[in-house]
Design an enzyme around this catalytic site. Structure first.
Site, short mmCIF file in Angstrom:
data_model
loop_
_atom_site.label_atom_id
_atom_site.label_comp_id
_atom_site.label_asym_id
_atom_site.label_seq_id
_atom_site.Cartn_x
_atom_site.Cartn_y
_atom_site.Cartn_z
N GLY A 19 2.22 -7.95 -3.21
CA GLY A 19 2.21 -6.85 -2.30
C GLY A 19 3.58 -6.11 -1.76
N SER A 20 4.69 -6.61 -2.77
CA SER A 20 6.01 -6.09 -2.15
C SER A 20 5.88 -4.52 -2.29
CB SER A 20 7.01 -6.71 -2.54
OG SER A 20 7.47 -6.52 -3.99
N ASN A 21 5.50 -4.08 -3.23
CA ASN A 21 5.42 -2.52 -3.72
C ASN A 21 4.39 -1.98 -2.58
OD1 ASN A 21 7.10 -1.66 -5.86
ND2 ASN A 21 6.35 -3.50 -6.87
N ILE A 96 -7.50 -4.09 -15.77
CA ILE A 96 -7.46 -2.86 -16.38
C ILE A 96 -8.65 -1.95 -16.04
CG2 ILE A 96 -7.58 -1.74 -18.66
CD1 ILE A 96 -5.94 -4.36 -19.56
N LEU A 97 -8.47 -0.81 -15.40
CA LEU A 97 -9.60 -0.02 -14.96
C LEU A 97 -10.25 0.64 -16.41
CD1 LEU A 97 -7.74 1.72 -12.20
CD2 LEU A 97 -9.38 0.20 -11.99
N ASN A 111 0.85 4.11 -11.56
CA ASN A 111 1.23 2.65 -11.63
C ASN A 111 2.51 2.51 -11.82
OD1 ASN A 111 0.86 -0.17 -12.10
ND2 ASN A 111 1.05 0.12 -14.43
N HIS A 113 5.56 -0.01 -13.58
CA HIS A 113 5.69 -1.18 -14.36
C HIS A 113 6.89 -1.58 -14.60
CE1 HIS A 113 4.65 -3.47 -18.28
NE2 HIS A 113 5.48 -2.94 -18.71
N ASP A 149 -0.21 0.99 -19.76
CA ASP A 149 1.04 1.39 -19.88
C ASP A 149 1.68 2.55 -20.51
OD1 ASP A 149 1.17 -0.60 -17.71
OD2 ASP A 149 1.72 -2.10 -19.17
C1 GRF Z 1 5.83 -5.56 -9.96
O1 GRF Z 1 6.86 -6.10 -10.68
C2 GRF Z 1 5.10 -4.41 -10.74
O2 GRF Z 1 5.95 -3.68 -11.56
C3 GRF Z 1 4.36 -5.26 -11.63
O3 GRF Z 1 3.90 -6.49 -10.77
C4 GRF Z 1 4.60 -6.44 -9.77
C5 GRF Z 1 4.12 -6.32 -8.37
O4 GRF Z 1 4.69 -6.85 -7.25
N1 GRF Z 1 3.16 -4.40 -12.09
P1 GRF Z 1 4.43 -7.08 -5.83
O5 GRF Z 1 2.95 -7.37 -5.76
O6 GRF Z 1 4.36 -5.50 -5.51
O7 GRF Z 1 5.53 -7.60 -5.19
#
Ligand code: GRF
Length: 192
Positions: A19-21, A96-97, A111, A113, A149
């Site tokens: 969940g860093s994003n 995958i939805l 999304n 990627h 993707d």
């Molecule tokens: C990221 O590299 C994202 O691009 C991929 O999965 C990873 C998720 O990282 N789809 P985080 O959970 O957001 O840290």
């Protein structure tokens, strides 16, 4: 996408892992210039480390096991409706939805990627980029369509692959860029 008045667009983030994003999106969403407000976190995995951010930032969270995909998606759609969600950000979401689900949110699912799409769709992107002797890899934010993707690209960021790069070191470098790119892509779709 359009902003109506000064109201931020209610957004759900779907996660499976760290969940860093998610964290970077929440921080972004709390800024004045952000067009979105994150008020729902959905995970398919009770053990997602990212779920801690629900507590830290006081955001509603919901966990769904995808044992019955059809039923689960039905429940998620209900939950999204209840929370008036208008935008979905997938951030490390490993399910995958279905076509049907995506149709219901056409043009409203994003999304991120970790590759320069259309190169290296799917899993193990970093290892494949290195093995392929690529000079660059990077990350892509794109709209989600029914092919994995493959939806329209919103923004990309290139990252140089150094000598002796490992998939671990490359993942780390790219992740730093992901945290900047996702908010930028959101600003872009709102023409901000
Ligand atoms: C990221 O590299 C994202 O691009 C991929 O999965 C990873 C998720 O990282 N789809 P985080 O959970 O957001 O840290």
């Amino acid at each position: 996408m359009k902003l109506i008045g000064s109201k931020k667009v209610k957004t759900a983030v779907f996660i499976s892992g760290n969940g860093s994003n998610l964290k970077s999106l929440i921080e972004f969403s709390r800024k004045k210039n952000s067009p979105i407000l994150i008020n729902l976190i959905i995970s398919n995995n009770l053990k997602s480390r990212g779920l801690k951010f629900a507590k830290i930032f006081k955001i509603r969270k919901k966990i769904f096991n995808f044992k019955d995909k059809f039923l689960t998606e039905k429940k998620i759609l209900l939950e999204l409706k209840r929370n008036k969600i208008k935008l979905i950000c997938l951030a490390g979401f490993m399910k995958i939805l279905s076509k049907n689900f995506i149709k219901k949110f056409r043009g409203k699912i994003l999304n991120i990627h970790p590759s320069l799409l259309p190169k290296f769709k799917g899993l193990n992107t970093h290892m494949r980029a290195i093995k392929n002797n690529e000079k660059y890899s990077g990350c892509t934010v794109h709209f989600v369509n029914s092919k994995l993707d493959s939806g329209k690209i919103i923004l990309q960021k290139k990252v140089k692959i150094s000598k002796n790069e490992t998939s671990h070191s490359l993942a780390k470098k790219i992740l730093i860029q992901e945290h900047k790119l996702y908010p930028q892509a959101i600003l872009k779709i709102f023409n901000l």
